[in-house]
Design a protein around this motif. Structure first.
Motif, short mmCIF file in Angstrom:
data_model
loop_
_atom_site.label_atom_id
_atom_site.label_comp_id
_atom_site.label_asym_id
_atom_site.label_seq_id
_atom_site.Cartn_x
_atom_site.Cartn_y
_atom_site.Cartn_z
N GLU A 281 0.80 -1.21 0.00
CA GLU A 281 0.00 0.00 0.00
C GLU A 281 0.84 1.27 0.00
OE1 GLU A 281 -3.02 0.05 -0.52
OE2 GLU A 281 -3.82 -1.90 0.06
N PHE A 282 1.95 1.27 0.76
CA PHE A 282 2.71 2.50 0.95
C PHE A 282 4.16 2.42 0.50
CE2 PHE A 282 -0.69 2.43 4.16
CZ PHE A 282 -1.33 3.63 3.86
N GLY A 283 4.56 1.28 -0.05
CA GLY A 283 5.87 1.16 -0.64
C GLY A 283 6.98 0.79 0.33
N VAL A 284 8.16 0.67 -0.25
CA VAL A 284 9.34 0.31 0.53
C VAL A 284 9.62 1.36 1.61
CG1 VAL A 284 11.84 -0.07 0.39
CG2 VAL A 284 10.34 -1.00 -1.37
N ILE A 285 9.25 2.61 1.35
CA ILE A 285 9.45 3.67 2.34
C ILE A 285 8.77 3.32 3.65
CG2 ILE A 285 8.99 6.09 2.88
CD1 ILE A 285 11.13 5.73 0.78
N MET A 286 7.53 2.81 3.56
CA MET A 286 6.81 2.41 4.77
C MET A 286 7.48 1.21 5.43
SD MET A 286 4.41 2.64 6.98
CE MET A 286 3.11 3.70 6.35
N GLY A 287 7.92 0.26 4.62
CA GLY A 287 8.59 -0.91 5.18
C GLY A 287 9.84 -0.54 5.95
N LEU A 288 10.63 0.37 5.40
CA LEU A 288 11.85 0.82 6.08
C LEU A 288 11.52 1.64 7.33
CD1 LEU A 288 14.05 1.84 3.01
CD2 LEU A 288 14.24 -0.22 4.41
N MET A 289 10.43 2.40 7.28
CA MET A 289 10.02 3.18 8.45
C MET A 289 9.65 2.26 9.60
SD MET A 289 6.81 5.83 8.90
CE MET A 289 7.34 6.82 7.50
N ILE A 290 8.91 1.19 9.31
CA ILE A 290 8.53 0.24 10.35
C ILE A 290 9.76 -0.42 10.96
CG2 ILE A 290 7.36 -1.97 10.76
CD1 ILE A 290 5.26 -1.09 8.68
N ILE A 291 10.68 -0.86 10.11
CA ILE A 291 11.92 -1.46 10.60
C ILE A 291 12.69 -0.46 11.46
CG2 ILE A 291 14.18 -2.37 9.92
CD1 ILE A 291 12.79 -3.59 7.46
N GLY A 292 12.74 0.79 11.00
CA GLY A 292 13.45 1.82 11.74
C GLY A 292 12.88 2.05 13.12
N LEU A 293 11.56 1.97 13.26
CA LEU A 293 10.93 2.16 14.57
C LEU A 293 11.31 1.04 15.54
CD1 LEU A 293 7.42 3.37 13.38
CD2 LEU A 293 9.07 4.73 14.68
N PHE A 294 11.39 -0.19 15.04
CA PHE A 294 11.80 -1.29 15.91
C PHE A 294 13.29 -1.20 16.24
CE2 PHE A 294 7.89 -3.26 14.16
CZ PHE A 294 7.27 -3.52 15.37
N VAL A 295 14.09 -0.73 15.30
CA VAL A 295 15.50 -0.49 15.60
C VAL A 295 15.64 0.57 16.69
CG1 VAL A 295 17.68 0.41 14.67
CG2 VAL A 295 16.34 -1.22 13.33
N LEU A 296 14.80 1.60 16.62
CA LEU A 296 14.81 2.65 17.64
C LEU A 296 14.47 2.08 19.02
CD1 LEU A 296 14.94 5.63 18.50
CD2 LEU A 296 12.55 5.87 17.74
N ILE A 297 13.46 1.21 19.08
CA ILE A 297 13.09 0.58 20.34
C ILE A 297 14.25 -0.26 20.87
CG2 ILE A 297 11.58 -1.15 21.41
CD1 ILE A 297 9.37 -0.17 19.49
N GLY A 298 14.88 -1.04 19.98
CA GLY A 298 16.01 -1.85 20.39
C GLY A 298 17.17 -1.01 20.90
N TRP A 299 17.46 0.08 20.21
CA TRP A 299 18.56 0.96 20.61
C TRP A 299 18.31 1.59 21.96
CZ3 TRP A 299 18.29 6.67 19.70
CH2 TRP A 299 19.41 7.32 20.21
N ARG A 300 17.11 2.15 22.16
CA ARG A 300 16.80 2.82 23.42
C ARG A 300 16.75 1.82 24.58
NH1 ARG A 300 18.38 7.50 23.76
NH2 ARG A 300 17.00 7.83 25.56
N GLY A 301 16.15 0.67 24.34
CA GLY A 301 16.04 -0.32 25.40
C GLY A 301 17.38 -0.89 25.81
N LEU A 302 18.18 -1.33 24.85
CA LEU A 302 19.47 -1.93 25.19
C LEU A 302 20.44 -0.88 25.74
CD1 LEU A 302 19.94 -4.45 22.24
CD2 LEU A 302 19.10 -4.88 24.56
N SER A 303 20.34 0.36 25.26
CA SER A 303 21.18 1.42 25.82
C SER A 303 20.86 1.63 27.30
CB SER A 303 20.97 2.72 25.05
OG SER A 303 21.41 2.60 23.72
N ALA A 304 19.56 1.64 27.63
CA ALA A 304 19.15 1.81 29.03
C ALA A 304 19.63 0.62 29.87
CB ALA A 304 17.64 1.96 29.12
N ALA A 305 19.58 -0.60 29.30
CA ALA A 305 20.02 -1.78 30.04
C ALA A 305 21.50 -1.70 30.36
CB ALA A 305 19.71 -3.04 29.23
N LEU A 306 22.28 -1.22 29.41
CA LEU A 306 23.73 -1.15 29.61
C LEU A 306 24.13 -0.05 30.59
CD1 LEU A 306 24.95 -1.73 25.94
CD2 LEU A 306 25.02 -3.35 27.84
N LYS A 307 23.27 0.96 30.75
CA LYS A 307 23.61 2.10 31.61
C LYS A 307 23.34 1.85 33.09
CE LYS A 307 22.89 5.67 28.08
NZ LYS A 307 22.02 6.80 27.66
#
Length: 375
Positions: A281-307
């Motif tokens: 429906e929205f193209g590869v742009i949407m697919g990459l946006m969704i992946i990027g949001l989960f990468v953001l969650i992973g980055w913020r969560g694991l960063s907090a765990a390490l701190k």
């Protein structure tokens, strides 16, 4: 730099949102909120064709239920995120214990559907206890792993026993997908708790042995793996249609009302293969946006765990973060043909009551544990 940007935004914003969100990781709130909005939009795209495909008269049946689940989930996240850490831990452990009891009950008295006993039907709604087992297991395992050797409580052994018991229940259902996800979560928690690579290697070997047994004894597991490595060996309609939907979306997709599209012939378009619908429906742009949001969650969560120096927080944050991100990776991997077909929802986007509510509880716990203390 990221923190500086948020500081400027807070300085220019009204006072009340600053007070409401004070201490919370606002990047996590942004990621969870955006995924929920995208899920709502995609429910209008996939829900009607899914309803029509299985013969439901109301085209917005799934969309309306998705809105209901999302509303309840939003309330649940808000309440859970405000809890003190000690209370959140107790609540998580109680939810996990209740899930274990329900799974045992299902194995003893449940009705088998498509070769598995996974669903408890209440007032027209289906409850899948294994979805709620994951956040409960994470909180309990983190509590066990945080026990110091000199305190007289064998926390590591208790964590191992808990994992073993939960694994047996999931494999008896059988639900190999949830078991693989639980194993990945527990392995990461073991790693951040400071356990040696020998233990992690042993866990990996045991998991591989269990998968081999599943391949040898479970027809549906063997069929899915065989079809993945040798597509001509069996039916690959779902994955073929998902690939067709993704390729037809192009870079920017097409208008929602322009055509019905491949999604009309895609089974489980509103659940397991919602990512393919999003890209169509929205193209590869949407697919990459969704992946990027989960990468953001992973980055913020694991960063907090390490701190943090608190072992419970570190293990729990890592576990909760991996529960969201690994599930997303499995769903997207199946959609793009990198993993064998497995019925697993895309967090906060796919339709599903149990999944949405359990992931909301997971997000609420993660926001609680990553919350900064008030000055």
């Amino acid at each position: 730099m990221v923190e500086a940007v948020f500081a400027r935004l807070e300085a220019r914003s009204p006072a009340w949102p600053s007070r409401v969100f004070a201490g919370f990781d606002q990047w996590l709130i942004f990621a969870f909120g955006t995924l929920a909005v995208l899920g709502l939009v995609l429910s209008f795209a996939a829900g009607p064709v899914a309803a029509g495909r299985i013969g439901i008269a109301d085209p917005f049946h799934f969309t309306e239920r998705h809105v209901l689940f999302l509303a309840v989930t939003t309330i649940g996240i808000s309440v859970t995120a405000m809890l003190p850490v000690a209370m959140a831990r107790r609540l998580g452990i109680l939810v996990g214990l209740a899930s274990l009891i329900l799974i045992v009950g299902l194995l003893m008295f449940g009705v088998e559907i498509k070769g598995a006993k996974r669903w408890l039907h209440i007032a027209g709604f289906g409850l899948q206890p294994s979805e709620f087992l994951k956040p409960g297991f994470i909180m309990a395992a983190a509590w066990f792993l945080s026990a110091k050797p000199g305190e007289g409580f064998p926390g590591s052994l208790a964590s191992l026993c808990l994992y073993g018991f939960a694994s047996i229940l999931l494999l008896l259902q059988p639900d190999y997908g949830q078991w693989v996800l639980l194993t990945g979560i527990w392995a990461l928690m073991f790693f951040v708790a400071g356990w040696s690579w020998a233990w992690i290697g042993g866990l990996g070997s045991a998991a591989a042995a269990a998968m081999a047994v599943g391949y040898a004894t479970q027809d549906h597991v063997r069929s899915r793996i065989d079809r993945f490595f040798a597509p001509g060996s069996g039916e690959t309609y779902q994955t073929d249609k998902a690939a067709e939907a993704i390729s037809s979306g192009g870079i920017f997709g097409h208008d929602l009302h322009e055509a019905v599209g491949v999604k009309a012939s895609l089974p489980d378009a509103h659940t397991d293969f919602i990512y393919a619908v999003a890209v169509e429906e929205f193209g590869v742009i949407m697919g990459l946006m969704i992946i990027g949001l989960f990468v953001l969650i992973g980055w913020r969560g694991l960063s907090a765990a390490l701190k943090t120096d608190d072992v419970f927080r570190r293990c729990a944050i890592a576990g909760l973060t991996s529960a969201v991100c690994l599930q997303a990776a499995i769903n997207i991997g199946v959609n793009v043909g990198l993993l064998p077909a497995k019925g697993m929802t895309l967090p906060f986007i796919s339709y599903g009551g149990s999944s949405t509510l359990a992931l909301g509880f997971t997000a609420g716990l993660l926001l609680t544990l990553t919350r900064r203390p008030k000055a």
